[in-house]
Design an enzyme around this catalytic site. Structure first.
Site, PDB file in Angstrom:
ATOM      1  CE1 TYR A  34      25.286  87.080  53.242  1.00  0.00           C
ATOM      2  CE2 TYR A  34      24.398  84.982  54.003  1.00  0.00           C
ATOM      3  CZ  TYR A  34      24.244  86.332  53.750  1.00  0.00           C
ATOM      4  OH  TYR A  34      23.038  86.929  54.006  1.00  0.00           O
TER       5      TYR A  34
ATOM      6  CB  SER B  22      27.948  89.430  54.354  1.00  0.00           C
ATOM      7  OG  SER B  22      27.141  90.461  53.850  1.00  0.00           O
TER       8      SER B  22
ATOM      9  CG  HIS C 229      22.287  83.363  60.446  1.00  0.00           C
ATOM     10  ND1 HIS C 229      21.642  82.723  59.403  1.00  0.00           N
ATOM     11  CD2 HIS C 229      22.291  84.691  60.136  1.00  0.00           C
ATOM     12  CE1 HIS C 229      21.266  83.625  58.503  1.00  0.00           C
ATOM     13  NE2 HIS C 229      21.643  84.821  58.932  1.00  0.00           N
TER      14      HIS C 229
ATOM     15  NE  ARG D 132      19.328  89.897  60.455  1.00  0.00           N
ATOM     16  CZ  ARG D 132      20.497  89.699  59.867  1.00  0.00           C
ATOM     17  NH1 ARG D 132      20.778  88.533  59.318  1.00  0.00           N
ATOM     18  NH2 ARG D 132      21.410  90.663  59.844  1.00  0.00           N
TER      19      ARG D 132
ATOM     20  CG  HIS E 276      25.648  94.097  59.521  1.00  0.00           C
ATOM     21  ND1 HIS E 276      24.593  93.866  60.381  1.00  0.00           N
ATOM     22  CD2 HIS E 276      26.191  92.874  59.257  1.00  0.00           C
ATOM     23  CE1 HIS E 276      24.502  92.560  60.620  1.00  0.00           C
ATOM     24  NE2 HIS E 276      25.469  91.942  59.951  1.00  0.00           N
TER      25      HIS E 276
END
Length: 352
Positions: free
Chosen positions: A295, A175, A25, A21, A204
């Site tokens: 981000y 992030s 990116h 996932r 995360h």
């Protein structure tokens, strides 16, 4: 309908691998079925309990704005669920990008853990989606993205909104890879204090300042029960905390995960690495993102606009941080690129 959290009593922490996932990116969402099948099988053998599979920007993310998937994500979710013998398949959705119907389809395709992400000040937009997910019998996880941008007590208030809506684990999501040690500890501790037994807390991390593993250790020591990582750091920016390193460190400090260190090291080296277009680098661009609080998924967009307009990507990223841009505002990189281009041209004209 209620659903228990998938958590083996032998574990101290549940680890989710997000290579399929967040790694999307880095791969510009070009995963093939063969790659997904091979990676899921290898992670499953190593004992990874949860594997996340979706477009990098979650369900429905395949678009002009974020980038189109090579293979439809629902097909990849279905394939992952059919491949995994023990691991549960998770999927990410962002309200406003994905829809309730996308959640239902992902469940029909074998996804059993619904991870819903919002900006860290906008937890209220997730309420109806958590309600639906719980009605469907899905396990639920909440992502408070860009958690470095608000103080711990404010973050805890947002976590409470998610928990009250039916979220079973709320994540502090770094992030931008901008949090440093005590910044993680204080935020995780604030969520643990606020949520108590109502929901677990997760973390995360990203490697943009090289602290993905160290920050994850801080999170566990502060009470986090779920941790994310990606094999070979396969994720946005400089990547996520490398699962193989996390497991090595957790083994050494006595944190039980149920994942075999040697098997996950083999998976990272022999299966995940060949699927990567390049290694995830802690280079100037990534460092600027961590330092300026950008981000992580902005990296590839910034590189593309840098090449298009002939301006330095690291300058684009730094200004994005100054403007406090968040996920979904990637198109503003074009405005920044044009701004820098005008400055370059006016500077060159003045020098003549």
């Amino acid at each position: 309908m209620t659903t228990d959290i998938f958590f083996n009593p032998m574990w101290d922490v549940r680890l989710t691998d997000t290579s399929l996932r967040d790694g999307s990116h880095h791969k510009r969402h070009q995963f093939t079925k063969d790659e997904v099948q091979a990676i899921v099988a290898a992670l499953d053998v190593a004992g990874v309990p949860v594997i996340e599979v979706t477009h990098g920007d979650g369900l429905g993310g395949s678009s002009f704005n974020y980038g189109f998937s090579k293979t439809p994500e629902q097909e990849l979710i279905k394939l992952a669920a059919e491949t995994a013998k023990e691991a549960k398949i998770a999927f990410l959705m962002l309200p406003g990008v994905g829809t309730k119907e996308d959640i239902k389809e992902a469940q029909n395709n074998g996804g059993s853990i619904c991870r819903i992400a919002t900006h860290c000040t906008e937890a209220d937009v997730s309420i109806q989606h958590f309600g639906l997910a719980r009605e469907l019998g899905l396990e639920t996880v909440g992502f408070l993205m860009m958690s470095h941008t608000i103080p711990p007590e404010k973050l805890a208030q947002q976590a409470r909104i998610m928990a009250d809506a039916g979220c079973q684990c709320v994540y502090v999501v770094d992030s931008a890879g901008a949090l440093v040690l005590e910044g993680v500890r204080d935020r995780v501790a604030a969520l643990v204090a606020e949520l108590g037994d109502d929901a677990q807390v997760g973390f995360h991390g990203h490697e943009n300042l090289g602290l993905g593993v160290a920050n994850s250790v801080e999170a566990v020591r502060a009470g986090a029960k779920q941790i994310d990582g990606s094999c070979r750091r396969f994720g946005a920016g400089a990547g996520n905390a490398p699962v193989e390193a996390l497991i090595g460190v957790f083994d050494k400090i006595g944190v039980k995960t149920g994942i075999d260190f040697f098997d996950i090291a083999d998976a990272a080296e022999e299966v995940v690495a060949p699927a990567m277009p390049a290694e995830c680098l802690l280079d100037r661009n990534a460092l600027i993102m961590g330092y300026s609080g950008v981000y992580s998924s902005f990296l590839k967009h910034a590189i593309r606009q840098s090449e298009r307009y002939g301006v330095p990507a690291h300058q684009l990223l730094h200004r994005a941080g100054q403007r406090k841009l968040i996920g979904g505002q990637e198109d503003q990189l074009i405005d920044i690129a044009l701004e820098i281009k005008r400055e370059q041209e006016s500077g060159a004209a003045a020098a003549r």
